[in-house]
Scaffold this motif. Structure first.
Motif, PDB file in Angstrom:
ATOM      1  N   GLY A 125       0.919  -1.186   0.065  1.00  0.00           N
ATOM      2  CA  GLY A 125       0.042  -0.050  -0.120  1.00  0.00           C
ATOM      3  C   GLY A 125       0.849   1.235  -0.124  1.00  0.00           C
ATOM      4  O   GLY A 125       2.072   1.223  -0.647  1.00  0.00           O
ATOM      5  N   ASP A 126       0.226   2.262   0.704  1.00  0.00           N
ATOM      6  CA  ASP A 126       1.074   3.549   0.450  1.00  0.00           C
ATOM      7  C   ASP A 126       2.206   3.741   1.643  1.00  0.00           C
ATOM      8  O   ASP A 126       2.701   4.851   1.919  1.00  0.00           O
ATOM      9  N   ILE A 127       2.685   2.496   2.257  1.00  0.00           N
ATOM     10  CA  ILE A 127       3.728   2.487   3.109  1.00  0.00           C
ATOM     11  C   ILE A 127       4.946   2.841   2.296  1.00  0.00           C
ATOM     12  O   ILE A 127       6.092   3.105   2.782  1.00  0.00           O
ATOM     13  N   LEU A 128       5.102   2.516   1.132  1.00  0.00           N
ATOM     14  CA  LEU A 128       6.177   2.854   0.197  1.00  0.00           C
ATOM     15  C   LEU A 128       5.690   3.531  -1.067  1.00  0.00           C
ATOM     16  O   LEU A 128       4.600   3.085  -1.723  1.00  0.00           O
ATOM     17  N   PHE A 129       6.521   4.588  -1.362  1.00  0.00           N
ATOM     18  CA  PHE A 129       6.279   5.326  -2.654  1.00  0.00           C
ATOM     19  C   PHE A 129       7.743   5.228  -3.430  1.00  0.00           C
ATOM     20  O   PHE A 129       8.605   5.482  -2.434  1.00  0.00           O
ATOM     21  N   VAL A 130       7.692   5.001  -4.500  1.00  0.00           N
ATOM     22  CA  VAL A 130       8.797   4.803  -5.420  1.00  0.00           C
ATOM     23  C   VAL A 130       8.974   5.590  -6.472  1.00  0.00           C
ATOM     24  O   VAL A 130       7.921   5.574  -6.951  1.00  0.00           O
ATOM     25  N   GLY A 131       9.653   6.695  -6.781  1.00  0.00           N
ATOM     26  CA  GLY A 131      10.030   7.375  -7.623  1.00  0.00           C
ATOM     27  C   GLY A 131       9.399   8.849  -7.420  1.00  0.00           C
ATOM     28  O   GLY A 131       9.708   9.715  -8.152  1.00  0.00           O
ATOM     29  N   GLY A 132       8.619   9.029  -6.279  1.00  0.00           N
ATOM     30  CA  GLY A 132       8.048  10.278  -5.905  1.00  0.00           C
ATOM     31  C   GLY A 132       8.187  10.606  -4.406  1.00  0.00           C
ATOM     32  O   GLY A 132       8.327   9.555  -3.688  1.00  0.00           O
ATOM     33  N   HIS A 133       8.047  11.818  -3.902  1.00  0.00           N
ATOM     34  CA  HIS A 133       7.880  11.990  -2.561  1.00  0.00           C
ATOM     35  C   HIS A 133       6.638  11.586  -1.980  1.00  0.00           C
ATOM     36  O   HIS A 133       5.611  11.567  -2.833  1.00  0.00           O
ATOM     37  N   PRO A 134       6.662  11.254  -1.006  1.00  0.00           N
ATOM     38  CA  PRO A 134       5.347  10.345  -0.221  1.00  0.00           C
ATOM     39  C   PRO A 134       4.490  11.471   0.062  1.00  0.00           C
ATOM     40  O   PRO A 134       4.739  12.855   0.186  1.00  0.00           O
ATOM     41  N   VAL A 135       3.326  11.290   0.849  1.00  0.00           N
ATOM     42  CA  VAL A 135       2.418  12.199   1.322  1.00  0.00           C
ATOM     43  C   VAL A 135       2.105  11.485   2.734  1.00  0.00           C
ATOM     44  O   VAL A 135       1.871  10.558   2.828  1.00  0.00           O
TER      45      VAL A 135
ATOM     46  N   VAL B 154       7.802  -1.943  -9.238  1.00  0.00           N
ATOM     47  CA  VAL B 154       8.311  -3.187  -8.286  1.00  0.00           C
ATOM     48  C   VAL B 154       9.540  -3.063  -7.967  1.00  0.00           C
ATOM     49  O   VAL B 154      10.432  -2.848  -8.921  1.00  0.00           O
ATOM     50  N   VAL B 155      10.080  -3.242  -6.625  1.00  0.00           N
ATOM     51  CA  VAL B 155      11.390  -2.940  -6.162  1.00  0.00           C
ATOM     52  C   VAL B 155      11.708  -4.073  -5.331  1.00  0.00           C
ATOM     53  O   VAL B 155      11.088  -5.027  -4.954  1.00  0.00           O
ATOM     54  N   GLY B 156      13.022  -3.943  -4.627  1.00  0.00           N
ATOM     55  CA  GLY B 156      13.441  -4.700  -3.480  1.00  0.00           C
ATOM     56  C   GLY B 156      13.818  -3.900  -2.240  1.00  0.00           C
ATOM     57  O   GLY B 156      13.330  -2.862  -2.271  1.00  0.00           O
ATOM     58  N   LYS B 157      14.664  -4.651  -1.340  1.00  0.00           N
ATOM     59  CA  LYS B 157      14.946  -3.953   0.008  1.00  0.00           C
ATOM     60  C   LYS B 157      15.634  -2.587  -0.153  1.00  0.00           C
ATOM     61  O   LYS B 157      15.415  -1.950   0.676  1.00  0.00           O
ATOM     62  N   PRO B 158      16.744  -2.661  -1.055  1.00  0.00           N
ATOM     63  CA  PRO B 158      17.368  -1.426  -1.209  1.00  0.00           C
ATOM     64  C   PRO B 158      16.600  -0.335  -1.256  1.00  0.00           C
ATOM     65  O   PRO B 158      16.925   1.007  -0.899  1.00  0.00           O
ATOM     66  N   GLU B 159      15.643  -0.207  -1.952  1.00  0.00           N
ATOM     67  CA  GLU B 159      14.575   1.032  -2.231  1.00  0.00           C
ATOM     68  C   GLU B 159      13.763   1.066  -1.038  1.00  0.00           C
ATOM     69  O   GLU B 159      13.523   2.603  -0.663  1.00  0.00           O
TER      70      GLU B 159
ATOM     71  N   ASP C 149      15.518   6.290   4.488  1.00  0.00           N
ATOM     72  CA  ASP C 149      16.599   7.357   4.792  1.00  0.00           C
ATOM     73  C   ASP C 149      15.759   8.832   4.653  1.00  0.00           C
ATOM     74  O   ASP C 149      16.166   9.631   5.180  1.00  0.00           O
ATOM     75  N   TYR C 150      15.072   8.844   3.578  1.00  0.00           N
ATOM     76  CA  TYR C 150      14.155   9.970   3.272  1.00  0.00           C
ATOM     77  C   TYR C 150      13.409  10.303   4.455  1.00  0.00           C
ATOM     78  O   TYR C 150      13.392  11.742   4.812  1.00  0.00           O
ATOM     79  N   LEU C 151      12.886   9.441   4.950  1.00  0.00           N
ATOM     80  CA  LEU C 151      11.885   9.701   6.241  1.00  0.00           C
ATOM     81  C   LEU C 151      12.608  10.296   7.292  1.00  0.00           C
ATOM     82  O   LEU C 151      12.215  10.997   8.246  1.00  0.00           O
ATOM     83  N   ASN C 152      13.771   9.469   7.795  1.00  0.00           N
ATOM     84  CA  ASN C 152      14.654  10.021   8.643  1.00  0.00           C
ATOM     85  C   ASN C 152      14.951  11.482   8.546  1.00  0.00           C
ATOM     86  O   ASN C 152      15.048  12.363   9.356  1.00  0.00           O
ATOM     87  N   ARG C 153      15.305  11.840   7.078  1.00  0.00           N
ATOM     88  CA  ARG C 153      15.921  13.164   6.980  1.00  0.00           C
ATOM     89  C   ARG C 153      14.686  14.331   7.011  1.00  0.00           C
ATOM     90  O   ARG C 153      14.980  15.302   7.562  1.00  0.00           O
ATOM     91  N   LEU C 154      13.726  13.856   6.520  1.00  0.00           N
ATOM     92  CA  LEU C 154      12.459  14.663   6.588  1.00  0.00           C
ATOM     93  C   LEU C 154      11.891  14.930   7.819  1.00  0.00           C
ATOM     94  O   LEU C 154      11.833  16.034   8.519  1.00  0.00           O
TER      95      LEU C 154
END
Length: 313
Positions: free
Chosen positions: A187-197, A228-233, A239-244
């Motif tokens: 679900g939206d716990i993960l966004f790939v390619g864009g900033h989340p909300v 679709v991605v793997g764990k590195p993403e 990391d993004y959320l921590n910085r935010l």
């Protein structure tokens, strides 16, 4: 081999599929399907009846014998459940918190805003963002099974685990784990390619949800938006959320507005992300948590999103 990121149904394991909708921006969400013989479980419907019908037609074409008996809605945002009405014979499952949000998040306010054209600046932005979608024939269709914590379901003989990790993106976020195929629908716990909300937060809860994902035995991870991605993403997203979070806490202490803080955000390593204006909303969500009084409201911040343009874009 990477799963191609193009609209349609993609097989990601022997009997598990992702339905993807590029480019993954506002309203263009993903869904999933777990199949065993003639029985299937669907992870999320889409934003409109037409988009959901298109998806179900693709399922019927690829898997003509499969009957969707269960729908799991991962959270309460409309782009993950407003197509539920097309599956009247399926049981619909969501977390208790998500189901409560859904009953206050039907399409009627959106339709009213679209019809009026939006006199409020924040509403006008919503009108512009969602103008490509037709909600006129949406009939809200709510879950009839709810749960808290964890729930194990079956698609035929296959096990599907639901893990509640909200509040994070919303109050009732759920991960859908298919252990036999090492697949996870986030679900939206993960966004790939864009900033989340960040609608709900706390961001610290979202970071913990990423830790849950990283602790699971999965190879293929289907985000709510993106390829679709793997764990590195997932690690990069954490990391993004921590910085935010750290940036917003610091700028709040310094008395910066959410817009000022968004303009000062360090984009290094995240320059490629689309929808940078969402930073204003995300910093505002951290500020609401710190203020404890519901301010600044998300709708009030929406007109400021267009002011954010990272360097080089």
């Amino acid at each position: 081999m990477p799963i191609p990121y193009r609209t349609g149904l993609h097989q990601i394991a022997p009997a598990t599929y992702a339905y993807l909708q590029p480019n993954g921006s506002w309203g263009w969400s993903n869904a999933g399907l777990v199949v065993d013989g003639d029985e299937a479980l669907l992870v999320d419907t889409l934003f409109t009846v037409a988009l959901t019908r298109r998806m179900l037609d693709a399922v019927e074409q690829a898997l003509p014998g499969a009957r969707i008996r269960t729908v799991v809605n991962t959270h309460g945002d409309g782009d993950h459940w407003w197509g539920n009405q097309l599956l009247p014979d399926a049981r619909i499952v969501a977390s208790t918190a998500a189901a409560a949000e859904m009953r206050h998040a039907g399409p009627q306010p959106m339709l009213a805003a679209l019809a009026a054209g939006g006199s409020d600046p924040g509403v006008r932005d919503l009108v512009e963002l969602f103008a490509p979608f037709d909600f006129t024939d949406v009939t809200p269709t709510y879950p009839d099974v709810t749960f808290d914590g964890e729930l194990e379901l079956r698609a035929g003989s296959r096990t599907v685990r639901l893990l509640e990790v909200g509040p994070a993106h919303t109050e009732g976020d759920v991960l859908v784990h298919v252990p036999g195929d090492r697949v996870l629908f986030t679900g939206d716990i993960l966004f790939v390619g864009g900033h989340p909300v960040v609608h709900s937060g706390p961001v610290s809860g979202w970071i913990r949800a990423c830790d849950v994902i990283l602790g699971l035995d999965v190879d293929h991870i289907v985000p709510g938006h993106g390829p679709v991605v793997g764990k590195p993403e997932v690690a990069r997203f954490r990391d993004y959320l921590n910085r935010l979070r750290d940036h917003a806490v610091d700028t709040h202490r310094k008395g910066r507005t959410a817009l000022e803080a968004a303009r000062e955000f360090d984009h290094r390593g995240f320059e490629d992300l689309d929808d940078p204006g969402r930073l204003v909303l995300n910093i505002g969500a951290v500020y609401r948590e710190l203020n404890g009084d519901g301010t600044p409201a998300e709708l009030e911040l929406m007109p400021q999103m267009s002011a954010i343009r990272p360097e080089g874009r």
